[in-house]
Design a protein around this motif. Structure first.
Motif, PDB file in Angstrom:
ATOM      1  N   ALA A   1       0.852  -1.187   0.000  1.00 35.40           N
ATOM      2  CA  ALA A   1       0.000   0.000   0.000  1.00 35.40           C
ATOM      3  C   ALA A   1       0.886   1.233   0.000  1.00 35.40           C
ATOM      4  N   GLU A   2       0.453   2.255  -0.725  1.00 30.02           N
ATOM      5  CA  GLU A   2       1.245   3.478  -0.823  1.00 30.02           C
ATOM      6  C   GLU A   2       0.323   4.675  -0.629  1.00 30.02           C
ATOM      7  N   ASN A   3       0.813   5.678   0.072  1.00 32.62           N
ATOM      8  CA  ASN A   3       0.053   6.897   0.306  1.00 32.62           C
ATOM      9  C   ASN A   3       0.637   7.981  -0.605  1.00 32.62           C
ATOM     10  N   ARG A   4       0.176   8.018  -1.851  1.00 31.83           N
ATOM     11  CA  ARG A   4       0.729   8.964  -2.828  1.00 31.83           C
ATOM     12  C   ARG A   4       0.357  10.399  -2.503  1.00 31.83           C
ATOM     13  N   ARG A   5      -0.797  10.581  -1.921  1.00 23.73           N
ATOM     14  CA  ARG A   5      -1.284  11.917  -1.598  1.00 23.73           C
ATOM     15  C   ARG A   5      -0.399  12.599  -0.550  1.00 23.73           C
ATOM     16  N   ALA A   6       0.280  11.811   0.290  1.00 21.36           N
ATOM     17  CA  ALA A   6       1.089  12.379   1.367  1.00 21.36           C
ATOM     18  C   ALA A   6       2.237  13.224   0.832  1.00 21.36           C
ATOM     19  N   ARG A   7       2.874  12.792  -0.241  1.00 22.29           N
ATOM     20  CA  ARG A   7       4.000  13.559  -0.787  1.00 22.29           C
ATOM     21  C   ARG A   7       3.538  14.872  -1.409  1.00 22.29           C
ATOM     22  N   TYR A   8       2.274  14.945  -1.797  1.00 19.77           N
ATOM     23  CA  TYR A   8       1.721  16.184  -2.350  1.00 19.77           C
ATOM     24  C   TYR A   8       1.277  17.125  -1.228  1.00 19.77           C
ATOM     25  N   ASP A   9       0.626  16.577  -0.220  1.00 19.41           N
ATOM     26  CA  ASP A   9       0.082  17.398   0.867  1.00 19.41           C
ATOM     27  C   ASP A   9       1.123  17.824   1.895  1.00 19.41           C
ATOM     28  N   TYR A  10       2.209  17.070   2.010  1.00 20.59           N
ATOM     29  CA  TYR A  10       3.204  17.333   3.047  1.00 20.59           C
ATOM     30  C   TYR A  10       4.600  17.453   2.452  1.00 20.59           C
ATOM     31  N   ALA A  11       5.416  18.294   3.075  1.00 20.44           N
ATOM     32  CA  ALA A  11       6.847  18.339   2.772  1.00 20.44           C
ATOM     33  C   ALA A  11       7.503  17.340   3.720  1.00 20.44           C
ATOM     34  N   ILE A  12       8.106  16.306   3.179  1.00 17.26           N
ATOM     35  CA  ILE A  12       8.677  15.227   3.979  1.00 17.26           C
ATOM     36  C   ILE A  12      10.029  15.675   4.533  1.00 17.26           C
ATOM     37  N   GLU A  13      10.206  15.536   5.866  1.00 13.56           N
ATOM     38  CA  GLU A  13      11.466  15.947   6.486  1.00 13.56           C
ATOM     39  C   GLU A  13      12.357  14.746   6.794  1.00 13.56           C
ATOM     40  N   ASP A  14      11.906  13.844   7.635  1.00 11.86           N
ATOM     41  CA  ASP A  14      12.674  12.643   7.975  1.00 11.86           C
ATOM     42  C   ASP A  14      11.835  11.416   7.675  1.00 11.86           C
ATOM     43  N   VAL A  15      12.496  10.345   7.238  1.00  4.86           N
ATOM     44  CA  VAL A  15      11.800   9.101   6.923  1.00  4.86           C
ATOM     45  C   VAL A  15      12.395   7.986   7.772  1.00  4.86           C
ATOM     46  N   TYR A  16      11.537   7.184   8.383  1.00  5.30           N
ATOM     47  CA  TYR A  16      11.948   6.059   9.215  1.00  5.30           C
ATOM     48  C   TYR A  16      11.323   4.781   8.680  1.00  5.30           C
ATOM     49  N   GLU A  17      12.020   3.675   8.896  1.00  8.65           N
ATOM     50  CA  GLU A  17      11.482   2.359   8.564  1.00  8.65           C
ATOM     51  C   GLU A  17      11.096   1.697   9.875  1.00  8.65           C
ATOM     52  N   ALA A  18       9.847   1.307   9.989  1.00 10.10           N
ATOM     53  CA  ALA A  18       9.352   0.702  11.222  1.00 10.10           C
ATOM     54  C   ALA A  18       8.722  -0.647  10.919  1.00 10.10           C
ATOM     55  N   GLY A  19       8.964  -1.589  11.811  1.00 10.71           N
ATOM     56  CA  GLY A  19       8.253  -2.852  11.722  1.00 10.71           C
ATOM     57  C   GLY A  19       6.839  -2.635  12.200  1.00 10.71           C
ATOM     58  N   ILE A  20       5.977  -3.591  11.919  1.00  8.04           N
ATOM     59  CA  ILE A  20       4.584  -3.459  12.333  1.00  8.04           C
ATOM     60  C   ILE A  20       4.138  -4.781  12.954  1.00  8.04           C
ATOM     61  N   ALA A  21       3.500  -4.688  14.118  1.00  7.26           N
ATOM     62  CA  ALA A  21       3.032  -5.878  14.833  1.00  7.26           C
ATOM     63  C   ALA A  21       1.679  -6.285  14.250  1.00  7.26           C
ATOM     64  N   LEU A  22       1.643  -7.450  13.603  1.00  9.01           N
ATOM     65  CA  LEU A  22       0.435  -7.922  12.928  1.00  9.01           C
ATOM     66  C   LEU A  22       0.040  -9.305  13.431  1.00  9.01           C
ATOM     67  N   THR A  23      -1.223  -9.646  13.254  1.00  9.91           N
ATOM     68  CA  THR A  23      -1.667 -11.014  13.519  1.00  9.91           C
ATOM     69  C   THR A  23      -1.518 -11.825  12.230  1.00  9.91           C
TER      70      THR A  23
END
Length: 160
Positions: A16-38
């Motif tokens: 999944a990708e949030n393409r709208r985020a790069r248009y609506d926001y100026a990205i400053e820092d990017v982090y890679e996070a794991g996600i706890a899933l079932t």
């Protein structure tokens, strides 16, 4: 001396990708996070289902949570199926959580998920960004700059 660029995250399958985020926001820092899933959430993501279009992250009690991300129920799941829009814990180091908390608390910046993907070892990851909201005139400038860069690339290809 030029600072070396950080290597891009090793994305093998973008779910999944949030393409709208790069248009609506100026990205400053990017982090890679794991996600706890079932288990059923992982299966749904492997089938390419999921959306982070309206989601955001928040820091609560020393933990970071992904809120409002939609991972639909697994079609072959049984009574152990998951809730589609439950909050999901993001796995970050304590130092990264402190940086995120400082940006959110002091500066009031939002935490925006940019994409959900599987990296080369098969783990689900979230690309999380500290962002600054763009005003309408900033969005117009961003579009003009993007169009100009596209035009430059086309001209360079044509005229060598």
């Amino acid at each position: 001396m030029v600072r070396p660029r950080t290597p891009a995250f090793d994305k093998t399958k973008i779910v999944a990708e949030n393409r709208r985020a790069r248009y609506d926001y100026a990205i400053e820092d990017v982090y890679e996070a794991g996600i706890a899933l079932t288990g059923t959430e992982v299966k749904s993501l492997r089938f390419g289902e999921g959306s982070i279009a309206e989601s955001y992250a928040e820091v609560k009690e020393g933990e970071v949570w992904l809120v409002n991300a939609n991972i639909p129920e697994f079609s072959h799941g049984n009574r152990f199926n998951h809730e589609p829009k439950r909050p999901r814990k993001l796995l970050l180091t304590a130092r990264e959580i402190d940086k995120l908390f400082g940006a959110v608390a002091r500066q009031g910046l939002p935490l925006v998920p940019l994409s959900v993907y599987f990296h080369r070892r098969g783990r689900a990851q979230v690309e999380l960004a500290i962002a600054r909201g763009r005003k309408a005139h900033d969005k117009r400038e961003y579009e003009q700059e993007k169009d100009w860069k596209r035009e430059q690339g086309r001209l360079i290809r044509e005229h060598g």
